[in-house]
Scaffold this motif. Structure first.
Motif, PDB file in Angstrom:
ATOM      1  N   UNK A   1       0.854  -1.182   0.000  1.00 27.67           N
ATOM      2  CA  UNK A   1       0.000   0.000   0.000  1.00 27.67           C
ATOM      3  C   UNK A   1       0.894   1.236   0.000  1.00 27.67           C
ATOM      4  N   UNK A   2       0.325   2.327  -0.491  1.00 26.33           N
ATOM      5  CA  UNK A   2       1.023   3.611  -0.545  1.00 26.33           C
ATOM      6  C   UNK A   2       0.493   4.457   0.610  1.00 26.33           C
ATOM      7  N   UNK A   3       1.269   4.523   1.710  1.00 28.62           N
ATOM      8  CA  UNK A   3       0.841   5.246   2.904  1.00 28.62           C
ATOM      9  C   UNK A   3       1.046   6.744   2.699  1.00 28.62           C
ATOM     10  N   UNK A   4       0.017   7.516   3.041  1.00 28.28           N
ATOM     11  CA  UNK A   4       0.060   8.966   2.870  1.00 28.28           C
ATOM     12  C   UNK A   4       0.694   9.597   4.104  1.00 28.28           C
TER      13      UNK A   4
ATOM     14  N   UNK B   1      -8.026   5.645  11.832  1.00 31.47           N
ATOM     15  CA  UNK B   1      -7.508   4.912  10.678  1.00 31.47           C
ATOM     16  C   UNK B   1      -6.399   5.724  10.019  1.00 31.47           C
ATOM     17  N   UNK B   2      -5.400   5.028   9.499  1.00 30.78           N
ATOM     18  CA  UNK B   2      -4.356   5.665   8.700  1.00 30.78           C
ATOM     19  C   UNK B   2      -4.721   5.502   7.233  1.00 30.78           C
ATOM     20  N   UNK B   3      -4.842   6.601   6.474  1.00 29.01           N
ATOM     21  CA  UNK B   3      -5.253   6.494   5.071  1.00 29.01           C
ATOM     22  C   UNK B   3      -4.107   6.057   4.165  1.00 29.01           C
ATOM     23  N   UNK B   4      -4.452   5.337   3.107  1.00 27.03           N
ATOM     24  CA  UNK B   4      -3.482   4.896   2.124  1.00 27.03           C
ATOM     25  C   UNK B   4      -4.183   4.758   0.785  1.00 27.03           C
TER      26      UNK B   4
ATOM     27  N   UNK C   1      11.078   7.067   5.799  1.00 25.98           N
ATOM     28  CA  UNK C   1      12.246   6.716   6.587  1.00 25.98           C
ATOM     29  C   UNK C   1      12.740   7.791   7.525  1.00 25.98           C
ATOM     30  N   UNK C   2      12.143   8.978   7.511  1.00 28.24           N
ATOM     31  CA  UNK C   2      12.591  10.053   8.399  1.00 28.24           C
ATOM     32  C   UNK C   2      11.998   9.870   9.792  1.00 28.24           C
ATOM     33  N   UNK C   3      12.778  10.214  10.831  1.00 25.57           N
ATOM     34  CA  UNK C   3      12.278  10.019  12.206  1.00 25.57           C
ATOM     35  C   UNK C   3      10.985  10.774  12.495  1.00 25.57           C
ATOM     36  N   UNK C   4      10.826  11.941  11.864  1.00 18.67           N
ATOM     37  CA  UNK C   4       9.632  12.749  12.142  1.00 18.67           C
ATOM     38  C   UNK C   4       8.455  12.412  11.229  1.00 18.67           C
ATOM     39  N   UNK C   5       8.624  11.407  10.365  1.00 21.10           N
ATOM     40  CA  UNK C   5       7.547  11.044   9.447  1.00 21.10           C
ATOM     41  C   UNK C   5       6.297  10.622  10.232  1.00 21.10           C
ATOM     42  N   UNK C   6       5.143  11.055   9.737  1.00 19.71           N
ATOM     43  CA  UNK C   6       3.883  10.763  10.416  1.00 19.71           C
ATOM     44  C   UNK C   6       2.802  10.503   9.384  1.00 19.71           C
ATOM     45  N   UNK C   7       2.097   9.391   9.548  1.00 18.16           N
ATOM     46  CA  UNK C   7       0.999   9.078   8.638  1.00 18.16           C
ATOM     47  C   UNK C   7      -0.163  10.036   8.854  1.00 18.16           C
ATOM     48  N   UNK C   8      -0.976  10.171   7.815  1.00 16.74           N
ATOM     49  CA  UNK C   8      -2.219  10.898   7.972  1.00 16.74           C
ATOM     50  C   UNK C   8      -3.181  10.127   8.858  1.00 16.74           C
ATOM     51  N   UNK C   9      -4.307  10.736   9.178  1.00 17.69           N
ATOM     52  CA  UNK C   9      -5.284  10.061  10.028  1.00 17.69           C
ATOM     53  C   UNK C   9      -6.690  10.495   9.667  1.00 17.69           C
TER      54      UNK C   9
ATOM     55  N   UNK D   1       1.709  15.634  -0.804  1.00 21.22           N
ATOM     56  CA  UNK D   1       2.782  15.454   0.173  1.00 21.22           C
ATOM     57  C   UNK D   1       3.489  14.116  -0.094  1.00 21.22           C
ATOM     58  N   UNK D   2       4.393  13.767   0.798  1.00 22.01           N
ATOM     59  CA  UNK D   2       5.160  12.537   0.613  1.00 22.01           C
ATOM     60  C   UNK D   2       4.298  11.301   0.862  1.00 22.01           C
ATOM     61  N   UNK D   3       4.826  10.191   0.429  1.00 21.03           N
ATOM     62  CA  UNK D   3       4.172   8.913   0.693  1.00 21.03           C
ATOM     63  C   UNK D   3       5.254   7.851   0.894  1.00 21.03           C
ATOM     64  N   UNK D   4       4.828   6.695   1.341  1.00 20.28           N
ATOM     65  CA  UNK D   4       5.761   5.609   1.625  1.00 20.28           C
ATOM     66  C   UNK D   4       5.099   4.291   1.231  1.00 20.28           C
TER      67      UNK D   4
END
Length: 248
Positions: A25-28, A51-54, A35-43, A68-71
């Motif tokens: 899945x492509x996490x938003x 829920x975390x959207x993807x 991979x950044x320490x401050x990375x945070x998923x949407x909600x 924005x970025x994704x993972x």
């Protein structure tokens, strides 16, 4: 597969969970980059549940308009990361109808194995089937198992598959030695199970198992080594459903 999911198609939902377990899945990301320490998923919040959207593909990522970025994360990996915090996964929230939410209990099934954990929503109640000889033999061998503190029981009806009897096991300390002792106890008692009655077990210490949750809240032990469990509604406990934010 998403358009096939309807309230009366639990088989299709199970297929979706299996596909999610084997795919990506492509996490938003709301903050930071992959991979950044401050990375945070949407909600997103639905009926009080997080829920975390993807999105489910590169094409869906483009159609979502996310800037924005994704993972990109494997399905089992994201399931294992989210469910301990009681977070679900929301697929394609930009899609017509708002996409589809996967509750955290189903993420736990993906992480732990769909063939090992029952399909929700579960309906859990006191057993009504007679299995007195089994309970008596189980109690007898429980007294010979020093690591065991108590035994509880429940009747579980999964959304897919047959209903079965569950024995809740409370032990002093988890570990391989304890697990061997408990397995031996169950093997000694299993011959007294009525023909055709499926039986499973659950660890009472499992904070994420819906059957253990129900047992802790609703069932008195039928074996209690220390005789200290005196609360709970006992045999009149009401059936209860676990597994989803609201009724299907």
């Amino acid at each position: 597969m998403l358009p096939r999911i309807t309230p009366d198609r639990l088989d299709a939902y199970e297929e979706l969970l299996a596909a999610l377990a084997e795919s990506q899945v492509w996490m938003l990301l709301w903050h930071g980059g992959p991979g950044e320490p401050e990375a945070q998923y949407g909600s997103v919040e639905v009926e009080g549940h997080g829920y975390a959207p993807c999105v489910t593909s590169e094409r869906e990522l483009r159609e979502s308009g996310w800037t924005r970025s994704h993972e990109v994360v494997g399905g089992r990996d994201i399931a294992a990361a989210l469910y301990p915090e009681h977070w679900g996964l929301w697929l394609n929230p930009h899609a017509p109808g708002g996409g589809l939410g996967i509750p955290w209990l189903d993420l736990r099934r993906i992480a732990g194995g769909l063939d090992r954990l029952p399909a929700g929503p579960l309906v859990i109640s006191e057993p009504s089937i007679r299995a007195d000889a089994f309970y008596e033999r189980l109690t007898l061998h429980a007294r010979r198992t020093p690591v065991l503190r108590s035994l509880r029981r429940a009747w579980v009806r999964p959304a897919v598959g047959p209903a079965y009897l569950v024995i809740g096991l409370e032990v002093d300390e988890p570990g391989e030695r304890t697990a061997r002792a408990v397995r031996h106890m169950m093997r000694q008692a299993i011959a007294a199970v009525p023909d055709g009655l499926p039986v499973g077990t659950v660890a009472m210490a499992d904070a994420f198992d819906p059957v253990a949750m129900w047992l802790r809240a609703n069932a008195r032990p039928f074996y209690d080594r220390d005789g200290i469990h005196r609360s709970g509604p006992g045999p009149a406990a009401r059936p209860h459903g676990y597994g989803y934010p609201g009724p299907y």
